[in-house]
Scaffold this motif. Sequence first.
Motif, PDB file in Angstrom:
ATOM      1  N   GLU A   1       0.867  -1.302   0.190  1.00  0.00           N
ATOM      2  CA  GLU A   1      -0.216   0.079  -0.055  1.00  0.00           C
ATOM      3  C   GLU A   1       0.884   1.277  -0.095  1.00  0.00           C
ATOM      4  N   ILE A   2       0.342   2.258  -0.432  1.00  0.00           N
ATOM      5  CA  ILE A   2       0.915   3.509  -0.535  1.00  0.00           C
ATOM      6  C   ILE A   2      -0.047   4.281   0.565  1.00  0.00           C
ATOM      7  N   VAL A   3       0.480   5.097   1.770  1.00  0.00           N
ATOM      8  CA  VAL A   3      -0.450   5.474   2.738  1.00  0.00           C
ATOM      9  C   VAL A   3      -0.236   7.020   2.508  1.00  0.00           C
ATOM     10  N   LEU A   4      -1.476   7.704   2.037  1.00  0.00           N
ATOM     11  CA  LEU A   4      -1.275   9.285   1.771  1.00  0.00           C
ATOM     12  C   LEU A   4      -1.927   9.823   3.085  1.00  0.00           C
ATOM     13  N   VAL A   5      -0.895  10.445   3.525  1.00  0.00           N
ATOM     14  CA  VAL A   5      -1.072  11.170   4.995  1.00  0.00           C
ATOM     15  C   VAL A   5      -1.821  12.589   4.711  1.00  0.00           C
ATOM     16  N   LYS A   6      -1.118  13.174   3.780  1.00  0.00           N
ATOM     17  CA  LYS A   6      -1.622  14.625   3.678  1.00  0.00           C
ATOM     18  C   LYS A   6      -2.201  14.668   2.295  1.00  0.00           C
ATOM     19  N   THR A   7      -3.593  15.016   2.445  1.00  0.00           N
ATOM     20  CA  THR A   7      -4.793  14.920   1.306  1.00  0.00           C
ATOM     21  C   THR A   7      -5.318  16.195   1.158  1.00  0.00           C
ATOM     22  N   LYS A   8      -6.123  16.426   0.211  1.00  0.00           N
ATOM     23  CA  LYS A   8      -6.920  17.690   0.239  1.00  0.00           C
ATOM     24  C   LYS A   8      -8.211  17.762   1.119  1.00  0.00           C
ATOM     25  N   THR A   9      -8.616  16.376   1.353  1.00  0.00           N
ATOM     26  CA  THR A   9      -9.654  16.528   2.468  1.00  0.00           C
ATOM     27  C   THR A   9      -9.106  16.225   3.782  1.00  0.00           C
ATOM     28  N   ASN A  10      -7.832  16.153   4.077  1.00  0.00           N
ATOM     29  CA  ASN A  10      -7.046  15.848   5.220  1.00  0.00           C
ATOM     30  C   ASN A  10      -7.647  14.601   5.890  1.00  0.00           C
ATOM     31  N   ARG A  11      -8.100  13.614   4.967  1.00  0.00           N
ATOM     32  CA  ARG A  11      -8.443  12.269   5.451  1.00  0.00           C
ATOM     33  C   ARG A  11      -7.190  11.329   4.859  1.00  0.00           C
ATOM     34  N   MET A  12      -6.582  10.368   5.764  1.00  0.00           N
ATOM     35  CA  MET A  12      -5.527   9.497   5.368  1.00  0.00           C
ATOM     36  C   MET A  12      -6.197   8.537   4.501  1.00  0.00           C
ATOM     37  N   ARG A  13      -5.514   8.242   3.490  1.00  0.00           N
ATOM     38  CA  ARG A  13      -6.111   7.192   2.375  1.00  0.00           C
ATOM     39  C   ARG A  13      -4.989   6.216   2.065  1.00  0.00           C
TER      40      ARG A  13
ATOM     41  N   GLY B   1     -10.166   8.804  -4.126  1.00  0.00           N
ATOM     42  CA  GLY B   1     -10.256   9.671  -3.121  1.00  0.00           C
ATOM     43  C   GLY B   1     -11.469  10.727  -3.391  1.00  0.00           C
ATOM     44  N   HIS B   2     -12.581  10.141  -4.352  1.00  0.00           N
ATOM     45  CA  HIS B   2     -13.628  11.218  -4.592  1.00  0.00           C
ATOM     46  C   HIS B   2     -14.671  10.797  -3.388  1.00  0.00           C
ATOM     47  N   ALA B   3     -15.386  12.013  -3.065  1.00  0.00           N
ATOM     48  CA  ALA B   3     -16.723  12.089  -2.248  1.00  0.00           C
ATOM     49  C   ALA B   3     -17.618  11.551  -2.988  1.00  0.00           C
ATOM     50  N   THR B   4     -17.961  11.963  -4.284  1.00  0.00           N
ATOM     51  CA  THR B   4     -19.052  11.470  -5.024  1.00  0.00           C
ATOM     52  C   THR B   4     -18.720  10.817  -6.402  1.00  0.00           C
ATOM     53  N   LEU B   5     -19.679   9.962  -6.836  1.00  0.00           N
ATOM     54  CA  LEU B   5     -19.519   9.513  -7.973  1.00  0.00           C
ATOM     55  C   LEU B   5     -19.551  10.043  -9.293  1.00  0.00           C
ATOM     56  N   THR B   6     -20.334  11.416  -9.138  1.00  0.00           N
ATOM     57  CA  THR B   6     -20.154  12.459 -10.092  1.00  0.00           C
ATOM     58  C   THR B   6     -18.915  12.908 -10.418  1.00  0.00           C
ATOM     59  N   THR B   7     -18.094  12.976  -9.703  1.00  0.00           N
ATOM     60  CA  THR B   7     -16.597  13.331  -9.746  1.00  0.00           C
ATOM     61  C   THR B   7     -15.865  12.422 -10.519  1.00  0.00           C
ATOM     62  N   THR B   8     -16.342  11.132 -10.210  1.00  0.00           N
ATOM     63  CA  THR B   8     -15.420   9.819 -10.393  1.00  0.00           C
ATOM     64  C   THR B   8     -15.822   9.827 -11.912  1.00  0.00           C
ATOM     65  N   GLN B   9     -16.999   9.938 -12.481  1.00  0.00           N
ATOM     66  CA  GLN B   9     -17.533   9.816 -13.959  1.00  0.00           C
ATOM     67  C   GLN B   9     -16.757  10.668 -14.726  1.00  0.00           C
ATOM     68  N   ARG B  10     -16.147  11.894 -14.169  1.00  0.00           N
ATOM     69  CA  ARG B  10     -15.635  12.741 -14.965  1.00  0.00           C
ATOM     70  C   ARG B  10     -14.223  12.307 -15.304  1.00  0.00           C
ATOM     71  N   TYR B  11     -13.413  11.209 -14.501  1.00  0.00           N
ATOM     72  CA  TYR B  11     -12.364  10.739 -14.752  1.00  0.00           C
ATOM     73  C   TYR B  11     -12.315   9.618 -15.641  1.00  0.00           C
ATOM     74  N   ALA B  12     -13.337   8.522 -15.110  1.00  0.00           N
ATOM     75  CA  ALA B  12     -13.425   7.236 -15.626  1.00  0.00           C
ATOM     76  C   ALA B  12     -14.383   7.427 -17.270  1.00  0.00           C
ATOM     77  N   HIS B  13     -13.456   7.340 -18.060  1.00  0.00           N
ATOM     78  CA  HIS B  13     -14.122   7.581 -19.272  1.00  0.00           C
ATOM     79  C   HIS B  13     -14.496   6.172 -19.859  1.00  0.00           C
ATOM     80  N   ILE B  14     -15.692   5.919 -20.281  1.00  0.00           N
ATOM     81  CA  ILE B  14     -15.943   4.868 -20.824  1.00  0.00           C
ATOM     82  C   ILE B  14     -16.317   4.980 -22.458  1.00  0.00           C
ATOM     83  N   ASP B  15     -15.574   3.931 -22.960  1.00  0.00           N
ATOM     84  CA  ASP B  15     -15.590   4.068 -24.631  1.00  0.00           C
ATOM     85  C   ASP B  15     -16.362   2.999 -25.175  1.00  0.00           C
ATOM     86  N   ASP B  16     -16.813   3.007 -26.369  1.00  0.00           N
ATOM     87  CA  ASP B  16     -17.807   2.222 -27.030  1.00  0.00           C
ATOM     88  C   ASP B  16     -17.365   0.781 -26.956  1.00  0.00           C
ATOM     89  N   PRO B  17     -16.153   0.311 -27.080  1.00  0.00           N
ATOM     90  CA  PRO B  17     -15.823  -1.167 -26.756  1.00  0.00           C
ATOM     91  C   PRO B  17     -16.133  -1.788 -25.332  1.00  0.00           C
TER      92      PRO B  17
END
Length: 148
Positions: A8-20, A102-118
Amino acid sequence: QVDLDRREIVLVKTKTNRMRRIPINDALAVVLTRLRKGTTPETHVLRRFGRPWSQHTLSILFAKTTTRVGITDLHLHDLRHDFATRLRRNHVGIDAIAKLLGHATLTTTQRYAHIDDPLLHAAVKGLGFAPASPPPRSTCPPDRQYLS
């Protein structure tokens, strides 16, 4: 923070101040193990002159590297989009991708996870509905005869 025992990589300093905790795969574990040789557990894996890289240093080195190999218009943040899209192509659920990014909402994730036709075609391919064939005429009630 790299925990090779737990992979694992442990992220201590994050935007949300939550360890991940971000799991790492075997290929990355091999690279990180090689970088760690001869260091103490407290030593940063990415370091220069004994000091850990800053975000600024990482951005500069990334830009220099992409320029050196002839890649244009690629930014460090684009790797998050690539990571999410590769996970989607491997049929990872959007909720797991959100947690990894580290997204709080699925809406944000949908902007990142691009789904293509295949991927969409592969999603419905396994359904395999075959057209229903009508029962033989002899077993069908007269009021329910199929057209022939």
